[in-house]
Design an enzyme around this catalytic site. Structure first.
Site: not given
Length: 493
Positions: A341, A439
């Site tokens: 991310c 994630h």
């Protein structure tokens, strides 16, 4: 809400703390599993939370990680209504304010106080929705019940309890010392009408012989008139559950004694750091959190850049520490780097913020380890995803939560392929540097084993999600053994 407000069915009980990090979130999770085990339909609820560790919900929004864990403890899917107001601290723009799962805007601390009246309706709407579908709603307060300077307009603690008519159990932390003063002092400073909402107290994180504090429990009860509902010993397995508050990282230095060393720079705005938990439990891995002032150790096999709530600010912090130089040398030596991310965004040639999402509009150079560029802005991506790893075809499930888009030549070599056929992420030509927006890759045993094998690390039979479930069961048994659950049910209304 008006005439369409759902009819309340549930009993409710609220746990407030004498301070932050007294263990409210963990106790709520234990109670949620314990009451669910009794056959009750349970819903967790936190009116207002502050955390950069968030989870994506099935209804397409985001909530604090603790409420997602509490939902799991209650054996229900997480919903945006379990945490209707979420504050996510950023750098120069204050906190991002998320209301019922969606970003409302940014506000600094003083400005946020003026927002509370318009947020109150959303808080109570969400509570009533949960109360209409459950037998019991367990509410968690925020910070300290004794923050009387913040009491006007409060939507997180006594302000909520009073308006929703929810009885309160006060939780104190004996491990930090002074728990008698914590609880008695709270009663002394709060408004008498607020104090009348408190029906009992719990003392949490006790170590040693509980008979030595029996007189302390009696003294608190005598001084306050509140019922002693339990003395809860320290729960040793708490570290096996995903944590929400980054303060826990300040006490961690390294975990594991494996031969494969993963180094994670501890950046100021780290987010979704529960990505690290499965690696920390792998017997073949040694996970090191690199603190400010420390040099990247030469024995590092993998540098992992985790999520960030302020990519540009954390890039600047990384450079101030000289870690950019360390990471470049690590790659020249043949070491690997993985960005998740915000960490993925840092690895590219540049990060642009033309709309001032994180602060002043600007474009800054990235680490230049991937041939990609990131532009911040646009709608926030909040999505549960699944797919396979490129190369091994190992399946995974996870989620995306980010602002911005990343593109460039290295995106032609994605790290994963999503279930709809889209490639996600980027890999350098060398194969030693990679990043993606997903994630939860390490939480999936299949994907974690495949990645470790590809990196030349020892794999194991760790069943991470099963271990979380077993730990929640152990937590429920632990709380149930030391808290009067029958009395709690009677006190709820």
């Amino acid at each position: 809400m008006g005439e369409d407000r759902p009819r309340r069915r549930a009993k409710a009980l609220m746990l407030q703390g004498t301070g932050s990090d007294v263990g409210k979130s963990l106790v709520v999770a234990g109670l949620a599993r314990a009451f669910a085990n009794r056959g009750l339909v349970v819903r967790p609820f936190k009116p207002q939370n502050m955390s950069n560790n968030a989870a994506v919900t099935v209804d397409g929004g985001e909530i604090g990680r603790a409420q997602a864990l509490q939902a799991r403890a209650a054996r229900v899917a997480p919903s945006v209504h379990m945490n209707p107001v979420l504050l996510k601290p950023q750098s120069d723009v204050g906190s991002q304010v998320v209301v019922q799962g969606r970003v409302l805007g940014n506000a600094k601390a003083r400005e946020f106080q003026s927002w509370k009246p318009r947020l109150e309706a959303s808080v109570h709407e969400s509570f009533e929705r949960l109360a209409a579908e459950a037998d019991l709603v367990i509410v968690e307060g925020a910070g300290s019940a004794a923050e009387v300077n913040l009491r006007p307009g409060d939507i997180a603690n006594m302000g909520f309890a009073r308006k929703a008519d929810v009885p309160v159990v006060l939780v104190g932390d004996i491990d930090r010392g002074g728990v008698i003063a914590q609880i008695v002092g709270t009663q002394a400073v709060i408004d008498p009408a607020d104090a009348a909402m408190v029906v009992g107290f719990l003392v949490n994180k006790f170590r040693g012989d509980p008979t030595l504090f029996a007189s302390g429990m009696d003294l608190i009860a005598a001084k306050t008139g509140w019922v002693a509902l339990g003395l809860v010993p320290w729960f040793r397995e708490a570290g096996l559950l995903p944590a929400e508050d980054a303060v826990v990282l300040d006490t961690r230095r390294a975990s594991g004694a494996g031969n494969f060393t993963v180094v994670v720079p501890r950046l100021p705005h780290i987010s979704n750091f529960d990505d690290l938990d499965p690696l920390a439990q792998e017997p073949g891995v040694r996970l090191i959190l690199l603190r400010p002032g420390e040099v990247l150790p030469a024995e590092a096999d993998l540098v992992l850049l985790p999520g960030s709530k302020a990519t540009i600010a954390d890039l600047a912090a990384l450079r101030r520490e000289g870690w950019d130089v360390d990471i470049a040398a690590h790659v020249r030596r043949g070491g690997r780097v993985l960005g998740l991310c915000g960490g993925h965004q840092m690895l590219g040639r540049s990060v642009a913020d033309p709309d001032g999402v994180e602060g002043p509009a600007q474009t800054v150079p990235g680490l230049g380890l991937l041939d990609v560029e990131t532009v911040l802005g646009g709608d926030k991506t909040l999505e549960l995803v699944s797919g396979t790893l490129v190369g091994s075809n190992a399946p995974f499930s996870g989620y995306e939560m980010h602002v911005g888009r990343t593109s460039g030549e290295d995106c032609a070599r994605p790290l994963v392929v999503l279930s709809d056929g889209r490639g996600e992420g980027a890999c350098a030509v060398s194969g030693r540097v990679a990043g993606c927006y997903v994630h939860g890759l390490f939480s999936d045993d299949r994907a974690r084993a495949a990645l470790l094998a590809a990196w030349g690390a020892e794999t194991s039979d760790l069943a991470y999600e099963a271990r979380v479930e077993a730990t929640l069961d152990a937590l429920a048994a632990h709380v149930g053994a030391h808290v009067d659950l029958d009395r709690l049910w009677e006190l709820a209304r």
